[in-house]
Structure formats: structure tokens, C-alpha cells
Design a protein around this motif. Structure first.
Motif, PDB file in Angstrom:
ATOM      1  N   PRO A 272       0.839  -1.194   0.000  1.00 31.02           N
ATOM      2  CA  PRO A 272       0.000   0.000   0.000  1.00 31.02           C
ATOM      3  C   PRO A 272       0.878   1.250   0.000  1.00 31.02           C
ATOM      4  O   PRO A 272       2.061   1.169   0.342  1.00 31.02           O
ATOM      5  CB  PRO A 272      -0.769  -0.126   1.321  1.00 31.02           C
ATOM      6  CG  PRO A 272       0.210  -0.803   2.238  1.00 31.02           C
ATOM      7  CD  PRO A 272       0.956  -1.775   1.364  1.00 31.02           C
ATOM      8  N   PRO A 273       0.339   2.408  -0.366  1.00 28.12           N
ATOM      9  CA  PRO A 273       1.132   3.635  -0.309  1.00 28.12           C
ATOM     10  C   PRO A 273       1.659   3.885   1.104  1.00 28.12           C
ATOM     11  O   PRO A 273       0.980   3.586   2.089  1.00 28.12           O
ATOM     12  CB  PRO A 273       0.119   4.720  -0.711  1.00 28.12           C
ATOM     13  CG  PRO A 273      -0.924   3.988  -1.494  1.00 28.12           C
ATOM     14  CD  PRO A 273      -1.019   2.634  -0.872  1.00 28.12           C
ATOM     15  N   ALA A 274       2.871   4.412   1.190  1.00 30.05           N
ATOM     16  CA  ALA A 274       3.494   4.631   2.496  1.00 30.05           C
ATOM     17  C   ALA A 274       2.825   5.760   3.267  1.00 30.05           C
ATOM     18  O   ALA A 274       2.848   5.784   4.503  1.00 30.05           O
ATOM     19  CB  ALA A 274       4.977   4.920   2.314  1.00 30.05           C
ATOM     20  N   THR A 275       2.230   6.706   2.563  1.00 30.87           N
ATOM     21  CA  THR A 275       1.608   7.869   3.191  1.00 30.87           C
ATOM     22  C   THR A 275       0.111   7.631   3.367  1.00 30.87           C
ATOM     23  O   THR A 275      -0.585   7.268   2.412  1.00 30.87           O
ATOM     24  CB  THR A 275       1.830   9.126   2.342  1.00 30.87           C
ATOM     25  OG1 THR A 275       3.229   9.348   2.180  1.00 30.87           O
ATOM     26  CG2 THR A 275       1.199  10.349   3.007  1.00 30.87           C
TER      27      THR A 275
ATOM     28  N   ARG B 194      -4.864  -1.321   1.945  1.00 30.61           N
ATOM     29  CA  ARG B 194      -4.144  -2.090   2.974  1.00 30.61           C
ATOM     30  C   ARG B 194      -4.756  -3.475   3.146  1.00 30.61           C
ATOM     31  O   ARG B 194      -4.038  -4.452   3.395  1.00 30.61           O
ATOM     32  CB  ARG B 194      -4.154  -1.311   4.291  1.00 30.61           C
ATOM     33  CG  ARG B 194      -3.238  -0.087   4.261  1.00 30.61           C
ATOM     34  CD  ARG B 194      -3.456   0.806   5.460  1.00 30.61           C
ATOM     35  NE  ARG B 194      -2.542   1.948   5.456  1.00 30.61           N
ATOM     36  CZ  ARG B 194      -2.681   3.039   6.204  1.00 30.61           C
ATOM     37  NH1 ARG B 194      -3.727   3.123   7.044  1.00 30.61           N
ATOM     38  NH2 ARG B 194      -1.814   4.018   6.142  1.00 30.61           N
ATOM     39  N   GLU B 195      -6.071  -3.579   3.052  1.00 34.98           N
ATOM     40  CA  GLU B 195      -6.727  -4.888   3.125  1.00 34.98           C
ATOM     41  C   GLU B 195      -6.245  -5.795   1.994  1.00 34.98           C
ATOM     42  O   GLU B 195      -5.972  -6.979   2.202  1.00 34.98           O
ATOM     43  CB  GLU B 195      -8.240  -4.722   3.036  1.00 34.98           C
ATOM     44  CG  GLU B 195      -8.895  -4.143   4.278  1.00 34.98           C
ATOM     45  CD  GLU B 195     -10.390  -3.906   4.059  1.00 34.98           C
ATOM     46  OE1 GLU B 195     -10.896  -4.240   2.962  1.00 34.98           O
ATOM     47  OE2 GLU B 195     -11.047  -3.384   4.979  1.00 34.98           O
ATOM     48  N   HIS B 196      -6.161  -5.246   0.797  1.00 32.64           N
ATOM     49  CA  HIS B 196      -5.699  -6.043  -0.341  1.00 32.64           C
ATOM     50  C   HIS B 196      -4.252  -6.495  -0.150  1.00 32.64           C
ATOM     51  O   HIS B 196      -3.904  -7.636  -0.480  1.00 32.64           O
ATOM     52  CB  HIS B 196      -5.833  -5.236  -1.624  1.00 32.64           C
ATOM     53  CG  HIS B 196      -7.250  -5.005  -2.037  1.00 32.64           C
ATOM     54  ND1 HIS B 196      -8.252  -5.931  -1.846  1.00 32.64           N
ATOM     55  CD2 HIS B 196      -7.843  -3.950  -2.647  1.00 32.64           C
ATOM     56  CE1 HIS B 196      -9.398  -5.454  -2.323  1.00 32.64           C
ATOM     57  NE2 HIS B 196      -9.169  -4.255  -2.806  1.00 32.64           N
ATOM     58  N   PHE B 197      -3.440  -5.606   0.359  1.00 31.63           N
ATOM     59  CA  PHE B 197      -2.043  -5.969   0.615  1.00 31.63           C
ATOM     60  C   PHE B 197      -1.976  -7.125   1.607  1.00 31.63           C
ATOM     61  O   PHE B 197      -1.195  -8.069   1.422  1.00 31.63           O
ATOM     62  CB  PHE B 197      -1.297  -4.752   1.159  1.00 31.63           C
ATOM     63  CG  PHE B 197       0.158  -5.019   1.444  1.00 31.63           C
ATOM     64  CD1 PHE B 197       1.069  -5.184   0.421  1.00 31.63           C
ATOM     65  CD2 PHE B 197       0.616  -5.106   2.751  1.00 31.63           C
ATOM     66  CE1 PHE B 197       2.411  -5.435   0.682  1.00 31.63           C
ATOM     67  CE2 PHE B 197       1.946  -5.353   3.025  1.00 31.63           C
ATOM     68  CZ  PHE B 197       2.851  -5.508   1.982  1.00 31.63           C
TER      69      PHE B 197
ATOM     70  N   ASP C  58       4.221 -12.369  -4.692  1.00 31.47           N
ATOM     71  CA  ASP C  58       5.139 -11.616  -3.849  1.00 31.47           C
ATOM     72  C   ASP C  58       4.550 -10.225  -3.659  1.00 31.47           C
ATOM     73  O   ASP C  58       4.301  -9.516  -4.641  1.00 31.47           O
ATOM     74  CB  ASP C  58       6.514 -11.524  -4.515  1.00 31.47           C
ATOM     75  CG  ASP C  58       7.565 -10.890  -3.611  1.00 31.47           C
ATOM     76  OD1 ASP C  58       7.189 -10.061  -2.751  1.00 31.47           O
ATOM     77  OD2 ASP C  58       8.746 -11.201  -3.768  1.00 31.47           O
ATOM     78  N   PRO C  59       4.313  -9.790  -2.431  1.00 33.34           N
ATOM     79  CA  PRO C  59       3.718  -8.461  -2.204  1.00 33.34           C
ATOM     80  C   PRO C  59       4.523  -7.325  -2.822  1.00 33.34           C
ATOM     81  O   PRO C  59       3.952  -6.282  -3.163  1.00 33.34           O
ATOM     82  CB  PRO C  59       3.688  -8.344  -0.673  1.00 33.34           C
ATOM     83  CG  PRO C  59       3.687  -9.758  -0.186  1.00 33.34           C
ATOM     84  CD  PRO C  59       4.506 -10.534  -1.174  1.00 33.34           C
ATOM     85  N   LEU C  60       5.833  -7.525  -3.000  1.00 35.12           N
ATOM     86  CA  LEU C  60       6.674  -6.478  -3.583  1.00 35.12           C
ATOM     87  C   LEU C  60       6.451  -6.315  -5.076  1.00 35.12           C
ATOM     88  O   LEU C  60       6.957  -5.366  -5.677  1.00 35.12           O
ATOM     89  CB  LEU C  60       8.142  -6.780  -3.301  1.00 35.12           C
ATOM     90  CG  LEU C  60       8.554  -6.809  -1.825  1.00 35.12           C
ATOM     91  CD1 LEU C  60      10.040  -7.139  -1.700  1.00 35.12           C
ATOM     92  CD2 LEU C  60       8.235  -5.491  -1.149  1.00 35.12           C
ATOM     93  N   HIS C  61       5.708  -7.223  -5.677  1.00 34.70           N
ATOM     94  CA  HIS C  61       5.467  -7.181  -7.122  1.00 34.70           C
ATOM     95  C   HIS C  61       4.150  -6.495  -7.469  1.00 34.70           C
ATOM     96  O   HIS C  61       3.650  -6.657  -8.586  1.00 34.70           O
ATOM     97  CB  HIS C  61       5.475  -8.598  -7.698  1.00 34.70           C
ATOM     98  CG  HIS C  61       6.811  -9.249  -7.671  1.00 34.70           C
ATOM     99  ND1 HIS C  61       6.993 -10.619  -7.776  1.00 34.70           N
ATOM    100  CD2 HIS C  61       8.059  -8.710  -7.540  1.00 34.70           C
ATOM    101  CE1 HIS C  61       8.283 -10.898  -7.716  1.00 34.70           C
ATOM    102  NE2 HIS C  61       8.945  -9.767  -7.574  1.00 34.70           N
TER     103      HIS C  61
END
Length: 225
Positions: free
Chosen positions: A39-42, A105-108, A129-132
Motif C-alpha cells: 500500500p502507499p506509504a503515506t 491495505r486490506e488487499h495488501f 510476492d507483495p513487492l510485485h
């Protein structure tokens, strides 16, 4: 008193060129928004629509990833976050609860759970992979929030994202006690890890049938050179 006018269908059909122009304008704006990690960091407030993009190395999703490595051209999933009152047609105030960032965030979390389960799954199933994953989104405040659902529908019609059109269930929530008679979704068949999905007792589609549907769907998509 009832009308005595003979029925003619054309007297009841509403069409609006302005609405079509508005949808095109919304899609142009959406496709020009910045792309962020998922998710976006902000953190931020607001509701609206969003898209997730896959760039990983799972062979099953290679065509999707290929299109997104140069530019984010093909969402794997499109969704919406509606503010309180929006589903009932009530007057909508600006969403200060941040329903859009909460949904991302739920999707992540769902992707993380599938990734964590990868060590005990069938070797034939794709590993996420969550990073993808990346995302873009459009915040739609106030009265304009009535357009969230139509804009989401326009994005889905335009891109036919895999996790909307073929692999259903990614956006599902725990149905809750007393409602587990339904089948596990296609997404949970391919990407197990959400514990509540294992409580669903219905007969799901077999993984090989879902994979075949994905392959058929992606054959219609042209990849970049």
C-alpha cells in the motif's frame, strides 16, 4: 390517474452524451495519476476508485506483468471504496475515515497471507510476492462520490482485469458465521492463505479450470515488444 398513452419503449430510454464524456474524462484523469507501492506509504483520507498492477514473475500472469514493466498499462484488479452513506444514496460528506487507503491495505494483507502460505501449497499454483504489486487511485470527494461506482464499472469494462473478470473473489470479506455454505472463490483456490476462506463448504471450481480460463482470457491481450 394512469396515463392513457400507448407504451413506446423509446419514451423511457435515457441516454446522455455528457455522461459518456464525463466517464472518458474520469478515465483520462485516472490513468494520469501517479503509481505507488502497495500500500502507499503515506496515509490519506478520502474514498474513490483504484487499480492494482502486477509486475512479478509468476508464469500464469506473465502477460500482465510484461505490460506493466514498461508502463502500468493493465490492472490485474480494479476496485472502489465508498464512504459511509454512499451505498444507501444518502448525502455524502468528505470521507475523513480514509476508506480508500484502508481498502488498499486490506488487499495488501490478502496478498501477504497468500505469500506466507506459499511454502505449503501445491507447486502448480502461482506464488504472489507483495513487492510485485503497485497501485494508482483517484480520490472522489463530496457530491462527486456518487460517480465512484460508475467510474469503477467503466474501468472494469475498459481493462477487463483478471481478478475482476476471470479470477473472482479477491475483494471478498469473511462472510461470517452462518454463511459458510458458499464455495471458496476462484482467487482463494489459486492463492490460498486467508483462513476464513477455508471455512467455505461449497464446491469451488478446480484450479485447472480456473487456469485454463486465465490462459484463454490472456490470449486476447497483445503484449508489448
Amino acid at each position: 390517474m394512469f396515463t392513457q398513452t400507448p407504451f413506446k419503449r423509446e419514451n423511457h430510454v435515457f441516454r446522455s452524451p455528457q455522461l459518456q464524456d464525463l466517464m472518458l474524462d474520469a478515465l483520462r484523469f485516472f490513468n494520469g495519476t501517479p503509481v505507488y507501492e502497495l500500500p502507499p506509504a503515506t496515509s490519506f483520507t478520502g474514498s474513490g476508485v483504484y487499480a492494482l498492477y502486477y509486475t512479478g514473475d509468476a508464469p500464469l500472469y506473465e502477460k500482465v506483468a510484461q505490460l506493466n514493466r514498461v508502463a502500468y498499462n493493465l490492472p490485474i484488479y480494479v476496485g472502489k471504496a465508498i464512504p459511509s452513506g454512499g451505498r444507501r444514496g444518502l448525502t455524502v460528506l468528505d470521507d475523513e475515515e480514509g476508506s480508500l487507503i484502508k481498502r488498499l491495505r486490506e488487499h495488501f494483507k490478502s496478498i501477504v497471507l497468500a505469500h506466507q502460505f506459499a511454502g505449503v501449497r501445491s507447486a502448480e499454483l502461482p506464488v504472489l510476492d507483495p513487492l510485485h504489486f503497485a497501485c494508482r487511485f483517484m480520490i472522489i470527494p463530496g457530491d462527486e462520490a456518487a460517480l465512484i461506482a460508475p467510474i469503477e464499472a467503466a474501468l472494469i469494462r475498459n481493462y477487463l482485469p483478471l481478478w475482476n473478470s476471470v479470477v473472482d473473489g479477491f475483494g471478498n470479506h469473511d462472510p461470517g458465521k452462518g454463511r459458510y455454505e458458499q464455495a471458496k472463490s476462484a482467487w482463494d483456490v489459486l492463492h490460498p492463505g486467508r483462513k476464513w476462506a477455508d471455512k467455505c463448504l461449497g464446491e469451488p471450481f478446480p484450479a485447472d479450470v480456473i487456469v485454463a480460463s486465465i490462459s484463454s482470457h490472456l490470449q486476447k491481450i497483445k503484449t508489448t515488444s
